[in-house]
Scaffold this active site. Structure first.
Site, PDB file in Angstrom:
ATOM      1  N   SER A 187       0.886  -1.229   0.109  1.00 42.19           N
ATOM      2  CA  SER A 187       0.043   0.173  -0.004  1.00 42.19           C
ATOM      3  C   SER A 187       0.594   1.168  -0.036  1.00 42.19           C
ATOM      4  CB  SER A 187      -1.075  -0.153   1.205  1.00 42.19           C
ATOM      5  OG  SER A 187      -1.552   1.188   1.551  1.00 42.19           O
TER       6      SER A 187
ATOM      7  N   TYR B   1      -2.424  -1.302  10.334  1.00 46.52           N
ATOM      8  CA  TYR B   1      -2.083  -1.335   8.968  1.00 46.52           C
ATOM      9  C   TYR B   1      -0.898  -0.891   8.321  1.00 46.52           C
ATOM     10  CZ  TYR B   1      -3.906  -1.018   4.021  1.00 46.52           C
ATOM     11  OH  TYR B   1      -4.254  -1.178   2.896  1.00 46.52           O
TER      12      TYR B   1
END
Ligand code: NAD
Length: 257
Positions: free
Chosen positions: A139, A152
């Protein structure tokens, strides 16, 4: 670019980016193994649909990526894994002092540790076949941070680090390992964040998308699942044979800021 004769295992692929990648890999000729933790008729129907549309062999295998033994069993059951796409992922947004411990554990397990287990199981198969590709869907949050996404961001930075290690351990073999770092892609994972963000900022949906979600994405456009799939296909091509241990950002300029 034909991936005929190759088998691609894509974790977390009954939805969103994983499903988009599975479709693009199949269009490029690879046999595909879809996965998630459910075992519904519609999961198997997705595989049947891909097989019908493209003529490749497509299967769905249930395995929970929060459990190391199931990650390894997925690869064993696939029987062959030339291309491993580690994509399964979840999100939770909370300040670190209020971050639920079980969410932290689940995010680290699904978004990061699963890639350790699947890679460990898949590398011997790639070595036996004399060719392999590991593509980790990290990401922009594998390269930068945002508040309230501690687990995350930690997991995605971890995945980027692990990608480099796998690349170094396979550097003299015809195997590469890379990470794709998407910016915002409009998938169920992102949709789920919209209502809370609307409430938090007292904004309507369009304003949340433009001024909050895409605030850091200079293109002001979501990236698409097809673009993620196309980037995976490129990483499997001969042109990418010397690309290893790195990240490819598909983020509309986010990490250029
Ligand atoms: P999504 O929610 O549509 O898909 C997530 C997939 O993971 C689903 O198929 C889900 O069933 C699967 N999954 C969840 N828990 C699982 C488990 N325990 N075992 C097996 N499968 C499990 O989300 P998405 O946006 O398509 O996300 C896919 C990946 O892309 C994630 O790793 C995510 O972090 C990453 N990503 C997404 C975006 C974005 O903007 N959508 C941006 C950057 C990175």
């Amino acid at each position: 670019m034909s991936l005929k004769g190759k088998t691609a295992v894509i974790t977390g692929s009954n939805s969103g980016i994983g499903l988009g990648i599975a479709r693009e890999m199949a269009k490029a000729g690879a046999d595909v193994v879809l996965n998630s933790f459910t075992d519904r008729d519609e999961d198997h129907a997705l595989a049947a649909e891909i097989a019908d549309e493209t003529g490749v062999s497509a299967r769905y295998i249930k395995a929970d990526m929060s459990k190391g033994d199931e990650c390894r069993a997925l690869i064993e059951q696939a029987g062959r894994c030339d291309i491993l796409i580690n994509n399964a992922g979840i999100q939770n947004v909370d300040p670190i002092d209020k971050f639920p411990v079980e969410k932290w554990d689940a995010i680290i397990a699904i978004n990061m540790s699963s890639a350790f287990h699947t890679t460990a199981a898949a590398l011997p198969m790639m070595r036996a076949a004399g060719w392999g590709r590991v593509v980790n869907i990290a990401s922009a949050h594998g390269l930068t941070a945002s508040p309230y996404k501690s687990a995350y961001v930690a997991a995605k930075h971890g995945v980027v680090g692990m990608t480099k290690v796998v690349a170094l351990e396979t550097a003299e073999e015809p195997i590469t390992a890379n990470a794709i770092c998407p910016g915002y892609v409009l998938t169920p994972l992102v949709e789920a964040q919209i209502p809370d963000t609307m409430k938090e900022y007292d904004m309507d949906r369009e304003t949340v998308i433009r001024d909050v979600m895409l605030a850091r994405q200079p293109s002001k456009e979501f990236a698409t699942v097809e673009q993620m799939g196309g980037t995976c296909v490129f990483l499997c091509s001969d042109a990418a044979a010397q690309i290893t241990g790195t990240t490819i950002s598909v983020d509309g300029g986010w990490t250029a800021l």
